[in-house]
Design a protein around this motif. Structure first.
Motif, PDB file in Angstrom:
ATOM      1  N   GLY A 104       0.811  -1.212   0.000  1.00 51.04           N
ATOM      2  CA  GLY A 104       0.000   0.000   0.000  1.00 51.04           C
ATOM      3  C   GLY A 104       0.842   1.260   0.000  1.00 51.04           C
ATOM      4  N   GLU A 105       1.927   1.250   0.776  1.00 58.90           N
ATOM      5  CA  GLU A 105       2.826   2.408   0.793  1.00 58.90           C
ATOM      6  C   GLU A 105       3.522   2.567  -0.551  1.00 58.90           C
ATOM      7  OE1 GLU A 105       5.499   2.446   4.116  1.00 58.90           O
ATOM      8  OE2 GLU A 105       3.953   1.771   5.514  1.00 58.90           O
ATOM      9  N   SER A 106       3.936   1.446  -1.147  1.00 62.34           N
ATOM     10  CA  SER A 106       4.622   1.508  -2.438  1.00 62.34           C
ATOM     11  C   SER A 106       3.701   2.030  -3.533  1.00 62.34           C
ATOM     12  CB  SER A 106       5.151   0.122  -2.823  1.00 62.34           C
ATOM     13  OG  SER A 106       6.126  -0.326  -1.919  1.00 62.34           O
ATOM     14  N   ILE A 107       2.472   1.526  -3.572  1.00 63.66           N
ATOM     15  CA  ILE A 107       1.531   1.973  -4.602  1.00 63.66           C
ATOM     16  C   ILE A 107       1.136   3.425  -4.366  1.00 63.66           C
ATOM     17  CG2 ILE A 107      -0.739   1.559  -5.619  1.00 63.66           C
ATOM     18  CD1 ILE A 107      -0.334  -1.408  -5.039  1.00 63.66           C
ATOM     19  N   SER A 108       1.040   3.839  -3.106  1.00 61.58           N
ATOM     20  CA  SER A 108       0.785   5.257  -2.819  1.00 61.58           C
ATOM     21  C   SER A 108       1.885   6.108  -3.435  1.00 61.58           C
ATOM     22  CB  SER A 108       0.740   5.496  -1.309  1.00 61.58           C
ATOM     23  OG  SER A 108      -0.354   4.852  -0.703  1.00 61.58           O
ATOM     24  N   ARG A 109       3.120   5.707  -3.227  1.00 60.57           N
ATOM     25  CA  ARG A 109       4.256   6.479  -3.764  1.00 60.57           C
ATOM     26  C   ARG A 109       4.254   6.452  -5.292  1.00 60.57           C
ATOM     27  NH1 ARG A 109       7.935   3.607  -2.188  1.00 60.57           N
ATOM     28  NH2 ARG A 109       9.463   3.393  -3.846  1.00 60.57           N
ATOM     29  N   ALA A 110       3.893   5.300  -5.860  1.00 57.42           N
ATOM     30  CA  ALA A 110       3.816   5.203  -7.319  1.00 57.42           C
ATOM     31  C   ALA A 110       2.798   6.191  -7.870  1.00 57.42           C
ATOM     32  CB  ALA A 110       3.450   3.779  -7.727  1.00 57.42           C
ATOM     33  N   ASN A 111       1.661   6.308  -7.191  1.00 55.55           N
ATOM     34  CA  ASN A 111       0.646   7.254  -7.647  1.00 55.55           C
ATOM     35  C   ASN A 111       1.108   8.699  -7.494  1.00 55.55           C
ATOM     36  OD1 ASN A 111      -1.051   5.166  -8.339  1.00 55.55           O
ATOM     37  ND2 ASN A 111      -2.220   5.221  -6.429  1.00 55.55           N
ATOM     38  N   MET A 112       1.877   8.980  -6.444  1.00 54.89           N
ATOM     39  CA  MET A 112       2.447  10.322  -6.296  1.00 54.89           C
ATOM     40  C   MET A 112       3.371  10.628  -7.478  1.00 54.89           C
ATOM     41  SD  MET A 112       3.479  10.251  -2.260  1.00 54.89           S
ATOM     42  CE  MET A 112       2.340   9.613  -1.027  1.00 54.89           C
ATOM     43  N   ILE A 113       4.174   9.646  -7.855  1.00 51.70           N
ATOM     44  CA  ILE A 113       5.096   9.831  -8.979  1.00 51.70           C
ATOM     45  C   ILE A 113       4.315  10.072 -10.267  1.00 51.70           C
ATOM     46  CG2 ILE A 113       6.830   8.672 -10.415  1.00 51.70           C
ATOM     47  CD1 ILE A 113       7.691   7.162  -7.811  1.00 51.70           C
ATOM     48  N   LEU A 114       3.318   9.224 -10.525  1.00 50.16           N
ATOM     49  CA  LEU A 114       2.554   9.318 -11.764  1.00 50.16           C
ATOM     50  C   LEU A 114       1.784  10.630 -11.872  1.00 50.16           C
ATOM     51  CD1 LEU A 114       1.173   5.663 -11.963  1.00 50.16           C
ATOM     52  CD2 LEU A 114       2.964   6.673 -13.394  1.00 50.16           C
ATOM     53  N   GLY A 168      -9.001   2.104  -1.081  1.00 56.14           N
ATOM     54  CA  GLY A 168      -9.933   2.560  -2.104  1.00 56.14           C
ATOM     55  C   GLY A 168      -9.619   3.965  -2.582  1.00 56.14           C
ATOM     56  N   GLU A 169      -9.292   4.870  -1.671  1.00 59.17           N
ATOM     57  CA  GLU A 169      -8.954   6.241  -2.050  1.00 59.17           C
ATOM     58  C   GLU A 169      -7.649   6.281  -2.836  1.00 59.17           C
ATOM     59  OE1 GLU A 169     -10.930   8.594   1.757  1.00 59.17           O
ATOM     60  OE2 GLU A 169      -9.024   7.516   1.981  1.00 59.17           O
ATOM     61  N   MET A 170      -6.700   5.430  -2.436  1.00 62.29           N
ATOM     62  CA  MET A 170      -5.413   5.395  -3.122  1.00 62.29           C
ATOM     63  C   MET A 170      -5.570   4.939  -4.573  1.00 62.29           C
ATOM     64  SD  MET A 170      -2.212   2.921  -2.188  1.00 62.29           S
ATOM     65  CE  MET A 170      -3.164   1.463  -2.595  1.00 62.29           C
ATOM     66  N   MET A 171      -6.505   4.023  -4.832  1.00 59.84           N
ATOM     67  CA  MET A 171      -6.679   3.482  -6.170  1.00 59.84           C
ATOM     68  C   MET A 171      -7.583   4.351  -7.046  1.00 59.84           C
ATOM     69  SD  MET A 171      -4.662   0.982  -6.066  1.00 59.84           S
ATOM     70  CE  MET A 171      -5.029   0.181  -7.638  1.00 59.84           C
ATOM     71  N   ASN A 172      -8.110   5.426  -6.475  1.00 58.22           N
ATOM     72  CA  ASN A 172      -8.911   6.382  -7.247  1.00 58.22           C
ATOM     73  C   ASN A 172      -8.046   7.621  -7.471  1.00 58.22           C
ATOM     74  OD1 ASN A 172     -10.631   8.601  -7.927  1.00 58.22           O
ATOM     75  ND2 ASN A 172     -12.390   7.498  -7.108  1.00 58.22           N
ATOM     76  N   PRO A 173      -7.483   7.809  -8.667  1.00 51.58           N
ATOM     77  CA  PRO A 173      -6.525   8.900  -8.898  1.00 51.58           C
ATOM     78  C   PRO A 173      -7.043  10.275  -8.477  1.00 51.58           C
ATOM     79  CG  PRO A 173      -6.543   7.404 -10.765  1.00 51.58           C
ATOM     80  CD  PRO A 173      -7.672   6.980  -9.876  1.00 51.58           C
ATOM     81  N   ARG A 174      -8.299  10.583  -8.797  1.00 50.38           N
ATOM     82  CA  ARG A 174      -8.826  11.906  -8.465  1.00 50.38           C
ATOM     83  C   ARG A 174      -8.982  12.073  -6.952  1.00 50.38           C
ATOM     84  NH1 ARG A 174     -13.809  14.323 -11.780  1.00 50.38           N
ATOM     85  NH2 ARG A 174     -12.104  14.335 -13.318  1.00 50.38           N
ATOM     86  N   ALA A 175      -9.524  11.042  -6.284  1.00 49.64           N
ATOM     87  CA  ALA A 175      -9.715  11.122  -4.835  1.00 49.64           C
ATOM     88  C   ALA A 175      -8.365  11.226  -4.130  1.00 49.64           C
ATOM     89  CB  ALA A 175     -10.484   9.895  -4.341  1.00 49.64           C
ATOM     90  N   PHE A 176      -7.389  10.455  -4.587  1.00 45.86           N
ATOM     91  CA  PHE A 176      -6.065  10.481  -3.968  1.00 45.86           C
ATOM     92  C   PHE A 176      -5.409  11.842  -4.158  1.00 45.86           C
ATOM     93  CE2 PHE A 176      -1.449   9.241  -4.053  1.00 45.86           C
ATOM     94  CZ  PHE A 176      -1.364   8.932  -2.703  1.00 45.86           C
ATOM     95  N   ALA A 177      -5.506  12.388  -5.355  1.00 41.92           N
ATOM     96  CA  ALA A 177      -4.925  13.708  -5.624  1.00 41.92           C
ATOM     97  C   ALA A 177      -5.570  14.776  -4.745  1.00 41.92           C
ATOM     98  CB  ALA A 177      -5.086  14.061  -7.097  1.00 41.92           C
ATOM     99  N   ASN A 178      -6.879  14.706  -4.562  1.00 45.43           N
ATOM    100  CA  ASN A 178      -7.568  15.698  -3.737  1.00 45.43           C
ATOM    101  C   ASN A 178      -7.100  15.642  -2.282  1.00 45.43           C
ATOM    102  OD1 ASN A 178      -9.064  16.749  -5.855  1.00 45.43           O
ATOM    103  ND2 ASN A 178     -10.812  15.398  -5.507  1.00 45.43           N
ATOM    104  N   ILE A 179      -6.839  14.438  -1.774  1.00 43.02           N
ATOM    105  CA  ILE A 179      -6.351  14.303  -0.397  1.00 43.02           C
ATOM    106  C   ILE A 179      -4.985  14.976  -0.260  1.00 43.02           C
ATOM    107  CG2 ILE A 179      -5.503  12.644   1.314  1.00 43.02           C
ATOM    108  CD1 ILE A 179      -7.719  10.726   0.309  1.00 43.02           C
TER     109      ILE A 179
END
Length: 337
Positions: free
Chosen positions: A225-235, A314-325
């Protein structure tokens, strides 16, 4: 954690019993047939999670084939305890048959070398840790690949003192429980070993992809979960945080955080379900106690002048929701106009 307790028709024959009795017990719902000639008590099977069931299937395959299979890709990754997300529908094995990838009886065979990059892991033959890591990195999506590579660089074998299934000549019933590992086995892979494994990838495009993931990987990322969170931050172009920062609270205790952006006094926390639902991770506490402790810890961090943001899977896997957080926490994406 329940054991698998595999029961084999061959064992019944060996002691003079009629193996057809096992099939009749399965028809009555007492046993679960997991493979031809291999059964598990139905109650035990029902108590196993998907990862453990995959492990039971792997152990059953080893016991019921003349030639020991070589496990590869996600099946090998699970055996190594790497940060694999999800469980494959079929056991993934390696073959040197030129006809290559074929699926039969719950087993998918992939064409590949059986001469190099293969090792014995207790009672299982698997692609070695470096080969498994890099082959997954070359095929998985960016987030899942980063989770695998991050986990391969962690070394928790010192805590256990041994590799899994050490000294076994064949998988034992305990193997199914050990399959559900949250931490990688064996020494941490060094960057040099990963880069050497990249050179053995057949296609240039996958070599480039795996090399890029190694470049972004971090040994101190502690969960998929931490790794995928960071991946989404990068992307999404967000600034990279420091990982596993430690803070001294006003009560003298310390708190370690998943992510920290010091320039904003901002802390980010990934909320995996494991710490709430899995008893062994709760340390004997009730879910309510864990929630209350987490709230007190968060308040103590805020008392230091830190802003704390949180997200779940769930929030992490939703790009828009994650970006808003992240944006609500004060972060800005380099890709924002």
């Amino acid at each position: 954690m329940p054991s698998s307790k595999l029961i084999f028709s061959s064992d019944a024959t060996r002691i003079g019993q009629d193996p057809r009795l096992l099939a009749k017990r399965a028809q009555r719902g007492e046993l679960m047939r997991v493979r031809r000639g291999a059964y598990v008590p139905a109650g035990i099977w029902a108590a196993l999670n998907e990862r453990q069931r995959h492990g039971v299937l792997a152990a059953a395959l080893v016991h019921t084939t003349l030639k020991s299979p070589v496990f590869t890709m996600k099946t090998a990754g699970l055996l190594w305890g790497l940060g694999v997300v999800g469980v494959p529908r079929q056991l993934q094995t390696l073959t040197d048959d030129p006809r290559g990838g074929r699926s039969k009886n719950g087993v998918h065979r992939t064409l590949g070398s059986l001469d190099q990059g293969v090792c014995q892991l207790g009672g299982f033959q698997v692609t070695d840790k470096a080969r498994t890591t890099i082959e997954l990195a070359g095929k998985l999506n960016f987030g899942e690949a980063l989770a695998v590579v991050d986990s391969s660089r962690r070394d928790l074998s010192v805590r256990t003192g041994q590799y899994p299934w050490s000294g076994l000549t064949a998988p034992s019933p305990a193997d199914a429980a050990d399959w559900d590992k949250e931490s990688p086995w064996g020494p941490a892979l060094q960057l040099e070993a990963l880069e050497e494994a990249v050179s053995n990838i057949a296609t240039t495009s996958r070599q480039r992809r795996a090399s890029k993931i190694i470049e972004f990987s971090a040994a101190d990322s502690e969960s998929p979960g931490e790794s995928i969170s960071r991946a989404n931050m990068i992307l999404q172009g967000f600034p990279m945080p420091r990982l596993q920062a430690t803070f001294t609270l006003k009560n003298g205790k310390t708190a370690r955080t998943d992510f920290w952006w010091p320039e904003l006094d901002l802390v980010g926390e990934f909320d995996g379900q494991g710490k709430y639902l899995r008893g062994e991770l709760r340390g004997g506490k009730t879910i309510q106690q864990v929630v209350m402790d987490e709230k007190a810890r968060e308040n103590a961090l805020r008392a230091l002048g830190l802003t704390v943001i949180r997200w779940d899977w769930g929030e992490m896997m939703n790009p828009r929701a994650f970006a808003n957080i992240l944006i609500d926490g004060g972060l800005r994406s380099s890709r924002t106009p």
